[in-house]
Design a protein around this motif. Sequence first.
Motif, PDB file in Angstrom:
ATOM      1  N   SER A 130      20.004  35.521  -7.794  1.00 38.12           N
ATOM      2  CA  SER A 130      19.930  36.925  -8.200  1.00 38.12           C
ATOM      3  C   SER A 130      20.981  37.243  -9.260  1.00 38.12           C
ATOM      4  CB  SER A 130      20.083  37.849  -6.985  1.00 38.12           C
ATOM      5  OG  SER A 130      21.341  37.694  -6.364  1.00 38.12           O
ATOM      6  N   LEU A 131      22.184  36.681  -9.138  1.00 38.43           N
ATOM      7  CA  LEU A 131      23.213  36.916 -10.150  1.00 38.43           C
ATOM      8  C   LEU A 131      22.804  36.332 -11.502  1.00 38.43           C
ATOM      9  CD1 LEU A 131      26.528  36.285  -8.146  1.00 38.43           C
ATOM     10  CD2 LEU A 131      25.666  38.474  -9.000  1.00 38.43           C
ATOM     11  N   GLN A 132      22.133  35.194 -11.482  1.00 35.17           N
ATOM     12  CA  GLN A 132      21.665  34.592 -12.732  1.00 35.17           C
ATOM     13  C   GLN A 132      20.635  35.498 -13.413  1.00 35.17           C
ATOM     14  OE1 GLN A 132      20.530  30.835 -10.889  1.00 35.17           O
ATOM     15  NE2 GLN A 132      22.015  29.748 -12.153  1.00 35.17           N
ATOM     16  N   ARG A 133      19.709  36.045 -12.632  1.00 37.49           N
ATOM     17  CA  ARG A 133      18.688  36.936 -13.189  1.00 37.49           C
ATOM     18  C   ARG A 133      19.326  38.222 -13.723  1.00 37.49           C
ATOM     19  NH1 ARG A 133      13.140  36.224 -11.697  1.00 37.49           N
ATOM     20  NH2 ARG A 133      12.871  38.472 -11.933  1.00 37.49           N
ATOM     21  N   LEU A 134      20.276  38.752 -12.971  1.00 37.27           N
ATOM     22  CA  LEU A 134      20.931  39.993 -13.371  1.00 37.27           C
ATOM     23  C   LEU A 134      21.775  39.793 -14.626  1.00 37.27           C
ATOM     24  CD1 LEU A 134      21.852  41.068  -9.755  1.00 37.27           C
ATOM     25  CD2 LEU A 134      20.341  42.366 -11.269  1.00 37.27           C
ATOM     26  N   SER A 135      22.422  38.641 -14.719  1.00 42.93           N
ATOM     27  CA  SER A 135      23.211  38.325 -15.912  1.00 42.93           C
ATOM     28  C   SER A 135      22.313  38.265 -17.141  1.00 42.93           C
ATOM     29  CB  SER A 135      23.932  36.988 -15.719  1.00 42.93           C
ATOM     30  OG  SER A 135      24.594  36.597 -16.892  1.00 42.93           O
ATOM     31  N   LYS A 136      21.149  37.629 -17.006  1.00 41.08           N
ATOM     32  CA  LYS A 136      20.207  37.521 -18.119  1.00 41.08           C
ATOM     33  C   LYS A 136      19.707  38.900 -18.549  1.00 41.08           C
ATOM     34  CE  LYS A 136      15.972  35.254 -19.650  1.00 41.08           C
ATOM     35  NZ  LYS A 136      14.822  34.394 -19.280  1.00 41.08           N
ATOM     36  N   ALA A 137      19.632  39.829 -17.570  1.00 41.54           N
ATOM     37  CA  ALA A 137      19.163  41.185 -17.860  1.00 41.54           C
ATOM     38  C   ALA A 137      20.243  42.045 -18.520  1.00 41.54           C
ATOM     39  CB  ALA A 137      18.668  41.852 -16.581  1.00 41.54           C
ATOM     40  N   GLY A 138      21.425  41.462 -18.735  1.00 41.13           N
ATOM     41  CA  GLY A 138      22.496  42.171 -19.433  1.00 41.13           C
ATOM     42  C   GLY A 138      23.292  43.111 -18.551  1.00 41.13           C
ATOM     43  N   ILE A 139      23.306  42.853 -17.251  1.00 36.37           N
ATOM     44  CA  ILE A 139      24.016  43.728 -16.307  1.00 36.37           C
ATOM     45  C   ILE A 139      25.433  43.204 -16.087  1.00 36.37           C
ATOM     46  CG2 ILE A 139      24.050  44.532 -13.903  1.00 36.37           C
ATOM     47  CD1 ILE A 139      20.935  44.466 -14.084  1.00 36.37           C
ATOM     48  N   LEU A 190      27.208  59.629  -9.412  1.00 40.21           N
ATOM     49  CA  LEU A 190      27.354  58.515 -10.341  1.00 40.21           C
ATOM     50  C   LEU A 190      27.321  59.000 -11.780  1.00 40.21           C
ATOM     51  CD1 LEU A 190      24.957  55.858  -8.731  1.00 40.21           C
ATOM     52  CD2 LEU A 190      27.393  56.219  -8.300  1.00 40.21           C
ATOM     53  N   ASN A 191      28.101  58.340 -12.632  1.00 46.15           N
ATOM     54  CA  ASN A 191      28.037  58.667 -14.056  1.00 46.15           C
ATOM     55  C   ASN A 191      26.841  57.951 -14.695  1.00 46.15           C
ATOM     56  OD1 ASN A 191      28.807  55.984 -14.788  1.00 46.15           O
ATOM     57  ND2 ASN A 191      30.983  56.520 -14.694  1.00 46.15           N
ATOM     58  N   HIS A 192      26.648  58.175 -15.982  1.00 45.71           N
ATOM     59  CA  HIS A 192      25.472  57.640 -16.668  1.00 45.71           C
ATOM     60  C   HIS A 192      25.411  56.113 -16.590  1.00 45.71           C
ATOM     61  CE1 HIS A 192      23.426  56.025 -20.294  1.00 45.71           C
ATOM     62  NE2 HIS A 192      22.535  56.967 -20.024  1.00 45.71           N
ATOM     63  N   ASP A 193      26.542  55.444 -16.813  1.00 50.93           N
ATOM     64  CA  ASP A 193      26.555  53.974 -16.800  1.00 50.93           C
ATOM     65  C   ASP A 193      26.264  53.418 -15.417  1.00 50.93           C
ATOM     66  OD1 ASP A 193      27.114  53.933 -19.487  1.00 50.93           O
ATOM     67  OD2 ASP A 193      29.277  53.666 -19.236  1.00 50.93           O
ATOM     68  N   GLU A 194      26.768  54.096 -14.380  1.00 49.92           N
ATOM     69  CA  GLU A 194      26.530  53.639 -13.007  1.00 49.92           C
ATOM     70  C   GLU A 194      25.071  53.813 -12.608  1.00 49.92           C
ATOM     71  OE1 GLU A 194      31.133  54.753 -11.757  1.00 49.92           O
ATOM     72  OE2 GLU A 194      29.486  56.134 -11.306  1.00 49.92           O
ATOM     73  N   LEU A 195      24.488  54.949 -12.989  1.00 47.57           N
ATOM     74  CA  LEU A 195      23.059  55.173 -12.733  1.00 47.57           C
ATOM     75  C   LEU A 195      22.203  54.128 -13.442  1.00 47.57           C
ATOM     76  CD1 LEU A 195      22.854  59.059 -13.087  1.00 47.57           C
ATOM     77  CD2 LEU A 195      22.353  57.769 -11.000  1.00 47.57           C
ATOM     78  N   LEU A 232      23.083  51.109 -14.431  1.00 48.68           N
ATOM     79  CA  LEU A 232      23.250  49.796 -13.814  1.00 48.68           C
ATOM     80  C   LEU A 232      22.378  49.669 -12.568  1.00 48.68           C
ATOM     81  CD1 LEU A 232      26.462  47.742 -13.250  1.00 48.68           C
ATOM     82  CD2 LEU A 232      24.910  48.129 -11.357  1.00 48.68           C
ATOM     83  N   ALA A 233      22.404  50.692 -11.706  1.00 46.96           N
ATOM     84  CA  ALA A 233      21.636  50.641 -10.466  1.00 46.96           C
ATOM     85  C   ALA A 233      20.141  50.511 -10.738  1.00 46.96           C
ATOM     86  CB  ALA A 233      21.914  51.888  -9.628  1.00 46.96           C
ATOM     87  N   MET A 234      19.627  51.306 -11.663  1.00 45.13           N
ATOM     88  CA  MET A 234      18.194  51.275 -11.954  1.00 45.13           C
ATOM     89  C   MET A 234      17.786  49.984 -12.665  1.00 45.13           C
ATOM     90  SD  MET A 234      17.303  55.288 -12.799  1.00 45.13           S
ATOM     91  CE  MET A 234      18.579  55.536 -14.041  1.00 45.13           C
ATOM     92  N   ASN A 235      18.652  49.483 -13.541  1.00 45.53           N
ATOM     93  CA  ASN A 235      18.350  48.223 -14.232  1.00 45.53           C
ATOM     94  C   ASN A 235      18.372  47.041 -13.265  1.00 45.53           C
ATOM     95  OD1 ASN A 235      18.032  49.503 -16.664  1.00 45.53           O
ATOM     96  ND2 ASN A 235      20.021  48.928 -17.496  1.00 45.53           N
ATOM     97  N   GLY A 271      34.056  49.402 -17.074  1.00 47.75           N
ATOM     98  CA  GLY A 271      32.803  50.013 -16.654  1.00 47.75           C
ATOM     99  C   GLY A 271      32.343  49.474 -15.308  1.00 47.75           C
ATOM    100  N   PRO A 272      31.182  49.959 -14.823  1.00 43.89           N
ATOM    101  CA  PRO A 272      30.702  49.504 -13.516  1.00 43.89           C
ATOM    102  C   PRO A 272      30.312  48.035 -13.542  1.00 43.89           C
ATOM    103  CG  PRO A 272      29.019  50.808 -14.621  1.00 43.89           C
ATOM    104  CD  PRO A 272      30.261  50.925 -15.448  1.00 43.89           C
ATOM    105  N   LEU A 273      30.632  47.323 -12.460  1.00 43.90           N
ATOM    106  CA  LEU A 273      30.304  45.902 -12.346  1.00 43.90           C
ATOM    107  C   LEU A 273      29.505  45.683 -11.067  1.00 43.90           C
ATOM    108  CD1 LEU A 273      33.783  44.362 -13.275  1.00 43.90           C
ATOM    109  CD2 LEU A 273      31.817  44.718 -14.801  1.00 43.90           C
TER     110      LEU A 273
END
Length: 291
Positions: free
Chosen positions: A103-112, A225-230, A232-235, A255-257
């Motif tokens: 899951s971390l590999q997929r999320l990293s590829k998605a730019g998160i 949540l601020n804009h970046d946190e929202l 990140l969660a949705m992405n 920023g959010p990690l």
Amino acid sequence: MNIVILSRNTQLYSTERLIEEGLKRGHKVEVIDPLKCDIIIEKEKPTIFYKDRYLNYVDAIIPRIGASVTFYGCAVVRQFEMMGVFTIVTSGAIQRSRDKLRSLQRLSKAGIGMPKTVFTNYSRDVKEVIEHVGGTPVIIKLLEGTQGLGVVLAETKSAAESVLEAFNGLQARVIVQEFIKEAKGADLRALVVDGQVVGAMKRQGKEGEFRSNLHRGGSAEIIKLNHDELKLAMNASKALNLPVCGVDMLQSARGPLLLEVNSTPGLEGIEIATGRNIAKSIIRFIEKNAK
């Protein structure tokens, strides 16, 4: 509508709330233990037999599959999928989310964004592994750990080396992550339903505890949540194909990690902390999508 909750414990808060909200909205709701289901596979007629009946009347399922029964639980979810039954999360998405590395590999590829993470195949050069994430302190996590179990904070090089050598000796697969000091033992949990954040809380670990899990004595409060946190969660929800999930993240200087995405998040902590009716949102999601 006939809704089945796949759960091994009818007394759990999350299960009880989903039953309550489903009944309120006029549906028939049933709790079924996935481990007591028989999967019957035959040409063009996949079915499931449970106790004394075939489950050929089900319109939608809500998987509440524990990590220890992922294999068989997902096989049951997959069989419902073959029968054309709507599920709030697919079997494939559950399996992907349970594999922390995948899951971390997929999320990293998605730019998160996420803490710098290293995985090795029982490397003997543990010093190099530690340096890859920027040195100590570091977080060492078992790939199969849940609810904060199997997570170690190593504050010095010698401690980190000892822990890694011990895990390697046991052939226990682990990931090593940088420690985000500015998070101060707190994290954020965003609850996503239908790809949108419907509630968020800040979880704070008890004094002297770097893990913020409520199961380990942490506390929780509502947070906006601020804009970046929202984002990140949705992405993250979209990247793992999990329209219903819990997304855990840290607040950092950059920023959010993202920490992890939970495919079967508990409802008790977040409903109490936020006052939001998350269970109702899940039932409405089913109404919108189930045939």
